[in-house]
Design an enzyme around this catalytic site. Structure first.
Site, mmCIF file in Angstrom:
data_model
loop_
_atom_site.group_PDB
_atom_site.id
_atom_site.type_symbol
_atom_site.label_atom_id
_atom_site.label_comp_id
_atom_site.label_asym_id
_atom_site.label_seq_id
_atom_site.Cartn_x
_atom_site.Cartn_y
_atom_site.Cartn_z
ATOM 1 N N HIS A 184 0.807 -1.217 0.000
ATOM 2 C CA HIS A 184 0.000 0.000 0.000
ATOM 3 C C HIS A 184 0.842 1.271 0.000
ATOM 4 O O HIS A 184 0.325 2.360 -0.232
ATOM 5 C CB HIS A 184 -0.990 -0.003 1.178
ATOM 6 C CG HIS A 184 -0.401 0.293 2.514
ATOM 7 N ND1 HIS A 184 -0.068 -0.695 3.415
ATOM 8 C CD2 HIS A 184 -0.086 1.461 3.127
ATOM 9 C CE1 HIS A 184 0.403 -0.147 4.523
ATOM 10 N NE2 HIS A 184 0.414 1.157 4.366
ATOM 11 N N ASP A 220 0.217 -7.553 1.648
ATOM 12 C CA ASP A 220 0.596 -6.141 1.756
ATOM 13 C C ASP A 220 2.111 -5.976 1.714
ATOM 14 O O ASP A 220 2.678 -5.172 2.455
ATOM 15 C CB ASP A 220 0.017 -5.497 3.019
ATOM 16 C CG ASP A 220 0.172 -3.975 3.012
ATOM 17 O OD1 ASP A 220 0.161 -3.394 1.908
ATOM 18 O OD2 ASP A 220 0.333 -3.372 4.088
ATOM 19 N N SER A 235 4.941 2.757 7.999
ATOM 20 C CA SER A 235 4.496 1.678 7.136
ATOM 21 C C SER A 235 5.592 1.231 6.184
ATOM 22 O O SER A 235 6.161 2.034 5.445
ATOM 23 C CB SER A 235 3.286 2.148 6.333
ATOM 24 O OG SER A 235 2.771 1.107 5.565
#
Length: 519
Positions: free
Chosen positions: A130, A160, A259
């Site tokens: 993402h 992911d 992230s």
């Protein structure tokens, strides 16, 4: 004297040729290694320096000093969106990490940031899917402040995870650990670039393993629902849960921007890639979740060996049993996975598993949650065999299942701006394809001296639009011979007026040339 000088010169030249030949051989050998084997080779030749704790007592300074130089800051650029249609609902990942996605509103090109971790000295970087999905430009800032463009090697929405690459050598990297050995209560560090800050290290403990948050599953289901035009699942086309969520849960502080960054143990070994947080506010509120490194290893190796994830599927849809579900189904079992659907002609159906069966063990290990099954299976490849234990009519049975290949894809490439204004790396990402070098035997069979084999074709990309399919061999791009993904990227630098030219050899003696604009 002249003879002595000639002898020394001959010996020197011979030595240089030998060393050069060895280095070339070593380079070819390394390209066939897994990332873990590459790391072991590096550490065998370059022992880890002894970084002394600042206090003389056991603490995290050594681990932080080993890891921080290999953590990078990723900036992604997204094209502006045109106005029209209904605005998409709040994206789950955007809620946690501020990643702009496909909004149907007029807006200028946007930027977002994340983190990544270098896993090899030649520039391979692991991050989250993402972080880079839908981006048409990816820039990586190293700890020495250099900023370089990165190209996408592969993306896997199911976990992911994404693998990107920069064209740099001699980079620091983080050594792989073993996520199977992670224990609840052990200390861990999270490293990244949160909230617009520079490299930041936080500490906490592992509070759970094998944890599922449902965030990846909801994201995939939302995309599949949109791809079906808003139609729900049907009896002959059920919405299977392909997400793999078996997170390492930690209370180390993780925020927007973390992230894709690493979660490491006290020895400085990579044990996970930070993916999401559980929060009612969008910022840290107690728990973060990381993808286990043993999954990271497998997926990264798949991308460089095959150009895509080689996923073996059992071919079932299931629900985790609980006392409430057991009561609803009228059964006494409260542990295991209740098979709610079986894919026609899938591995499970061929092995004799039916809807209503209860899967209790995988290779002799008890299964109590979906993550127990999904992570273990995802580490395997099509053709691998597993032993499943299941219950039917109160009787426990064993069956050997041969995993089948996953041929579906939920990936979709982003819209792009004019190719004339983009770099070769940006155009490469817009091709919507993955490549691996074509084996010499295949080149000989086709009668060609160059070639890369197409391993991925993402819906919406240039290759998909031109109907170039997986398995085809591309010999030239823009009239330049190509033998590797780097060659493809380099050749795209010769793109003129937004037009790309690709030469394909489907069979010996046949040549197909495809030209078209990259919009």
């Amino acid at each position: 004297m002249k003879k002595l000088g000639l002898t020394l010169l001959t010996a020197l030249v011979g030595g240089l040729i030998a060393v050069g030949g060895y280095k070339l051989f070593e380079s070819k050998q390394e390209s066939r290694m897994s990332f873990e084997e590459r790391q072991e080779l590096h550490y065998a030749s370059n022992p880890v320096p002894n970084v002394v704790s600042s206090t003389g007592n056991p603490d995290f300074t050594q681990a932080a000093a080993m890891v921080a130089p290999a953590v990078v800051h990723i900036t992604t650029t997204y094209p502006g969106r045109s106005r029209g249609g209904n605005a998409a609902p709040m994206d789950l990942f955007e809620e946690f990490f501020g990643m702009p996605r496909q909004r149907q509103q007029s807006q200028p090109p946007a930027q977002a940031t994340g983190s990544g971790v270098i896993i090899s000295q030649d520039g391979y970087i692991v991050t989250n899917n993402h972080v880079v999905e839908d981006a048409n430009k990816i820039e990586v800032q190293l700890t020495d402040k250099r900023v370089v463009e990165a190209k996408i090697i592969g993306r896997d929405p199911n976990t992911d995870l994404a693998l990107i690459k920069i064209n740099e050598k001699g980079l620091p990297f983080v050594r792989f650990g073993d996520s199977d050995k992670v224990r609840i209560g052990e200390w861990v560090l999270a490293v990244g670039y949160p909230l617009g800050l520079e490299s930041t290290v936080t500490a906490g403990i592992v509070s759970a393993t094998g944890r599922s948050t449902g965030i990846i599953a909801r994201e995939l289901q939302q995309r599949e629902y949109q791809q079906r035009g808003g139609y729900p699942q049907t009896d002959d086309q059920p919405m299977l849960n392909t997400a793999v969520e078996s997170f390492i849960q930690t209370d180390a502080v993780i925020n927007k921007g973390n992230s894709g960054g690493p979660l490491v143990n006290s020895a400085g070994e990579l044990i996970g890639i930070n993916s999401n947080i559980m929060t009612p506010t969008g910022t840290y509120a107690g728990y973060g979740f990381a993808v286990p490194v043993n999954l990271v290893k497998k997926i990264s190796d798949d991308f460089i060996q095959f150009g895509r994830v080689k996923r073996g599927l059992i071919g079932i849809a299931f629900r985790e049993l609980s006392p409430a579900l057991a009561k609803e189904l009228g059964i006494s079992e409260v542990n295991g996975l209740h098979v709610s659907d079986v894919v026609a002609k899938g591995a499970a159906e061929e092995a004799g598993i039916k809807a209503g069966d209860i899967i209790t063990k995988l290779d002799g290990r008890a299964i109590t949650s979906s993550s127990d099954l999904q992570e273990r299976i995802y580490r395997l490849r099509p053709g691998d065999k597993v032993k499943l234990t299941y219950k039917r009519d109160g009787k426990e049975r064993d069956v050997t299942v041969t995993l089948k290949e996953d041929t579906s894809s939920t990936e979709r490439e982003a819209e792009s701006e004019s190719a004339a204004k983009r770099s070769a790396t940006e155009i490469y990402n817009q091709l919507g394809a993955g490549f691996v070098p074509t084996p010499d035997a295949k080149k000989k069979e086709l009668g060609v001296s160059s070639g890369v084999t197409v391993t991925q074709v993402h819906p919406g990309g240039w290759f998909d639009y031109q109907n170039i399919r997986r398995g085809q061999v591309v010999t030239h791009v823009n009239d330049v011979a190509v033998n590797s993904p780097d060659d493809v990227e380099s050749a795209l630098g010769k793109t003129q007026r937004g037009m790309i030219k690709v030469t394909i050899v489907p069979q010996r003696g046949a040549i197909s040339t495809i030209s078209g604009p990259i919009e």
